[in-house]
Every structure is written in C-alpha cells, then in structure tokens.
Design a protein around this motif. Sequence first.
Motif, mmCIF file in Angstrom:
data_model
loop_
_atom_site.group_PDB
_atom_site.id
_atom_site.type_symbol
_atom_site.label_atom_id
_atom_site.label_comp_id
_atom_site.label_asym_id
_atom_site.label_seq_id
_atom_site.Cartn_x
_atom_site.Cartn_y
_atom_site.Cartn_z
ATOM 1 N N PHE A 72 0.749 4.007 -3.264
ATOM 2 C CA PHE A 72 0.679 5.381 -2.670
ATOM 3 C C PHE A 72 1.425 6.482 -3.721
ATOM 4 C CE2 PHE A 72 0.305 9.609 -0.010
ATOM 5 C CZ PHE A 72 -0.664 9.964 -0.871
ATOM 6 N N ALA A 96 0.399 -1.234 0.379
ATOM 7 C CA ALA A 96 -0.244 -0.117 -0.442
ATOM 8 C C ALA A 96 0.579 0.699 -0.057
ATOM 9 C CB ALA A 96 -0.943 0.033 1.336
ATOM 10 N N PHE A 97 2.036 1.565 0.901
ATOM 11 C CA PHE A 97 2.885 2.504 0.926
ATOM 12 C C PHE A 97 3.747 2.705 -0.261
ATOM 13 C CE2 PHE A 97 3.005 2.031 5.804
ATOM 14 C CZ PHE A 97 2.015 3.241 5.769
ATOM 15 N N SER A 111 -4.813 10.352 -8.140
ATOM 16 C CA SER A 111 -6.085 10.541 -6.244
ATOM 17 C C SER A 111 -6.360 9.577 -6.758
ATOM 18 C CB SER A 111 -6.599 11.545 -7.402
ATOM 19 O OG SER A 111 -6.254 13.124 -7.441
ATOM 20 N N ARG A 122 -4.675 4.154 0.068
ATOM 21 C CA ARG A 122 -4.982 4.616 1.558
ATOM 22 C C ARG A 122 -6.270 3.088 1.652
ATOM 23 N NH1 ARG A 122 -4.732 9.804 -0.219
ATOM 24 N NH2 ARG A 122 -7.283 10.018 -1.182
ATOM 25 N N THR A 123 -7.382 2.945 0.902
ATOM 26 C CA THR A 123 -8.187 2.198 1.159
ATOM 27 C C THR A 123 -7.454 0.622 2.044
ATOM 28 O OG1 THR A 123 -9.646 3.147 0.181
ATOM 29 C CG2 THR A 123 -10.004 0.995 0.980
ATOM 30 N N GLN A 124 -6.657 0.114 1.051
ATOM 31 C CA GLN A 124 -5.635 -0.709 1.197
ATOM 32 C C GLN A 124 -5.519 -0.686 2.127
ATOM 33 O OE1 GLN A 124 -2.444 -2.007 -1.227
ATOM 34 N NE2 GLN A 124 -1.776 -3.879 -0.126
ATOM 35 N N LEU A 125 -3.983 0.430 3.246
ATOM 36 C CA LEU A 125 -3.670 0.251 3.968
ATOM 37 C C LEU A 125 -4.433 0.543 5.208
ATOM 38 C CD1 LEU A 125 -1.444 1.452 6.001
ATOM 39 C CD2 LEU A 125 -1.388 3.106 5.299
ATOM 40 N N SER A 126 -5.804 1.024 5.101
ATOM 41 C CA SER A 126 -6.675 1.095 6.329
ATOM 42 C C SER A 126 -7.556 -0.308 6.646
ATOM 43 C CB SER A 126 -7.661 2.413 5.763
ATOM 44 O OG SER A 126 -8.988 2.242 6.851
ATOM 45 N N ALA A 174 -4.075 6.951 -5.363
ATOM 46 C CA ALA A 174 -3.552 7.102 -4.286
ATOM 47 C C ALA A 174 -4.574 6.619 -3.530
ATOM 48 C CB ALA A 174 -3.265 8.622 -4.098
ATOM 49 N N ALA A 175 -5.818 7.179 -3.952
ATOM 50 C CA ALA A 175 -7.516 6.642 -2.235
ATOM 51 C C ALA A 175 -6.817 5.678 -2.785
ATOM 52 C CB ALA A 175 -8.664 7.190 -2.977
#
Length: 69
Positions: free
Chosen positions: A18, A14-15, A37, A44-48, A40-41
């Motif tokens: 991004f 995920a990092f 965009s 962020r969703t994968q990281l969350s 990146a979104a």
Amino acid sequence: MQALTMNTAAIENAFERFEAAARKTAVAPLQNVQTGSVEAAAARTQLSASLTVTRTADVMMGCLLDMKA
C-alpha cells in the motif's frame, strides 16, 4: 499458532504494498493514478483477508483452550 506467525508477514507485506502504491502515485499522479489505485485496492484486500485469518485463528485458539480447560 503457526497461522499467526505466518500472517504477520502477510500483514506487513500488505502495508508495504500500500505504501509503495501511494508513493508511486504521489511521484507522478497523472501517470500512475490507475495502477496506483489498483495496487492500493489489492493491498487493502490482502490486509483484510490476513486480518480475517488472524481473527479466525484467535477464535479457534480460544475454543481449543476452552475445550482443554
């Protein structure tokens, strides 16, 4: 324990996603702002989601240790 090990790779991915989206947008902002965009979104969703899995696995491990004690 396997969930934590496997999730480490997902968090790193995920990092990386991004960072790649940020680089892509920085190189040509007007051409890549939309795709950058969205990427990146998604990162962020994968990281969350990965962090939620990690927290859940940690809580479950704690419960199992409490039951064993």
